[in-house]
Design an enzyme around this catalytic site. Structure first.
Site, PDB file in Angstrom:
ATOM      1  N   GLU B  56      35.194  36.363  35.693  1.00 29.95           N
ATOM      2  CA  GLU B  56      34.062  35.454  35.919  1.00 29.95           C
ATOM      3  C   GLU B  56      32.809  36.134  35.390  1.00 29.95           C
ATOM      4  OE1 GLU B  56      34.041  33.517  39.776  1.00 29.95           O
ATOM      5  OE2 GLU B  56      36.218  33.764  39.885  1.00 29.95           O
ATOM      6  N   HIS B  75      34.727  43.090  40.987  1.00 29.88           N
ATOM      7  CA  HIS B  75      34.685  41.712  40.503  1.00 29.88           C
ATOM      8  C   HIS B  75      33.220  41.341  40.355  1.00 29.88           C
ATOM      9  CE1 HIS B  75      35.692  37.229  40.906  1.00 29.88           C
ATOM     10  NE2 HIS B  75      36.397  37.663  39.871  1.00 29.88           N
ATOM     11  N   HIS B 102      38.696  54.407  48.792  1.00 39.29           N
ATOM     12  CA  HIS B 102      39.674  53.400  49.208  1.00 39.29           C
ATOM     13  C   HIS B 102      39.048  52.108  49.738  1.00 39.29           C
ATOM     14  CE1 HIS B 102      41.611  57.303  49.590  1.00 39.29           C
ATOM     15  NE2 HIS B 102      42.764  56.715  49.429  1.00 39.29           N
ATOM     16  N   HIS B 107      30.907  44.215  43.879  1.00 38.34           N
ATOM     17  CA  HIS B 107      30.884  42.831  43.409  1.00 38.34           C
ATOM     18  C   HIS B 107      29.589  42.564  42.655  1.00 38.34           C
ATOM     19  CE1 HIS B 107      31.641  38.601  43.104  1.00 38.34           C
ATOM     20  NE2 HIS B 107      32.837  38.779  43.642  1.00 38.34           N
TER      21      HIS B 107
END
Lengths: 120, 190, 120
Positions: B56, B75, B102, B107
């Site tokens: 995206e 992302h 972890h 984003h």
């Protein structure tokens, strides 16, 4: 390092083991785990919704999820007891030996052991 | 058992995405998923179960010697970009020598400066994190710009600029703790 | 409490790498990742449940998940230590070097790190 698959891939991403009864109109999201020990069982009634990644683990008796009950994502239910009809269990809540009444609303992120709710 | 619907439907435009550019010296575990315009520098370690999807928002940049641990997700939103150190626009910029530990979530739009440490399960979204910051565990950083060299305590929720401006400086003890955690994953690099 | 969103399972399989022992009656949900470094191991005992997307990463020794223990979705366990029998770890909890007693209940979303440095 090579990663070894722990289970054979299955079409459904939810898994169950032991004596688990699921009404045809109940729905279970991906990643859920429903396990009944040898002497135990899980019964999920009509219209119940089990959220993504929920874990239901019946130990020492039966876990009943009554009609229309809703369990959010990541809910963890262990032991024996009942989630009442149309009850809502918020996401990520942990309950040991549930005794959730019909229509009861449990906030997300709760920890309920015995009958004393505690907020995390 | 009735299971209806997929949690994550496949993206129909995946086939049109650019191919990631990954330096040959970088280690990417086979179980990790890297798609789209992702540019990864030298000696980067991408651990098992990592998901880096520039499907995206894109492109993504990950600088030299950075370390991306198990189950990290990177992302980006379709809209919103940050300026990288090369002045180009990126959905996600991660500098050199950064450790993303972890289960952290980066984003985009997001900028993570050189030498930052992002603790277990922390989230950086729509934010700019200056160089050398130590972000501890279970932190949410959103809608802010954090100056260089700051320390963000475990469990912090930093979502206003006023909070961001009042953060303490990272101390040597914080950097030692961060390098201890990073060391935990170094064995996998070999 | 800031509830950390659970990621949907990226794949239907759980994966393991390194010296990982899983009892046949233990169950592992979709997307779980169980890793043992070269000098380390993970042992999961009978009837244990590992929730969706959980990560167990043994470093510098052994992680033991004892019999009947339940790890909710998205739980992260790193380092070396033990999750006691029939313990319940609520969803999205992080534990570094676990020392969880038998039957202990850990609230969802908890962060347990013994060795975080004290700041002046």
């Amino acid at each position: 390092m090579h990663l070894i698959p722990l289970q054979p891939p299955s079409e459904s991403q939810a898994r169950s083991g032991g004596d688990v009864t699921l009404h045809p109109s109940a729905v279970v999201a991906a990643g859920a785990l429903i396990l009944a020990e040898a002497d135990s069982r899980v019964a999920i009634a009509a219209g119940a919704c089990i959220g993504m990644g929920a874990v239901l683990h019946a130990v020492g008796g039966e876990i009943v999820v009554a009609a229309g009950a809703n369990l959010g994502a990541g809910v963890l239910i262990v032991g024996t007891g009942r989630i009442g009809s149309n009850a809502c269990i918020g996401a990520a809540t942990t309950i040991l030996n549930p005794a959730v009444g019909d229509g009861e609303m449990v906030p997300p992120g709760s920890l309920i052991t015995g009958s004393t709710p505690a907020r995390a | 058992m009735a299971v209806r619907g997929l949690a994550a439907p496949p993206t129909p435009w995946s086939k049109e995405l650019a191919t990631p550019q990954i330096d040959p010296s970088t280690y990417v575990h086979a179980s990790s998923d890297i798609i789209g315009d992702v540019r990864i520098g030298k000696n980067v370690h991408i651990a098992p179960g990592v998901s880096i999807r520039a499907d995206e928002g894109s492109p993504f940049f990950i600088g030299d010697n950075s370390n991306v641990q198990d189950a990290v997700v990177i992302h980006g939103l379709e809209k919103g970009r940050v300026a990288g150190d090369d002045k180009s626009l990126y959905s996600v910029w991660i500098g050199n020598n950064v450790s993303i530990t972890h289960m952290a979530l980066i984003h985009g739009p997001a900028y993570v400066g050189d030498d930052c440490f992002i603790g277990f399960r922390s989230t950086v979204f729509n934010a700019r994190l200056g160089k050398g910051c130590v972000v501890m565990m279970h932190v949410l950083i959103q809608d802010v710009e954090i100056p260089d060299g700051k320390y963000i305590a475990a469990g912090s929720i930093i979502t206003t600029q006023q909070q961001a401006d009042r953060l303490p400086d990272a101390l040597s003890i914080d950097l030692q703790f961060a390098s201890h955690i990073i060391g935990i994953n170094d064995a996998l690099r070999a």
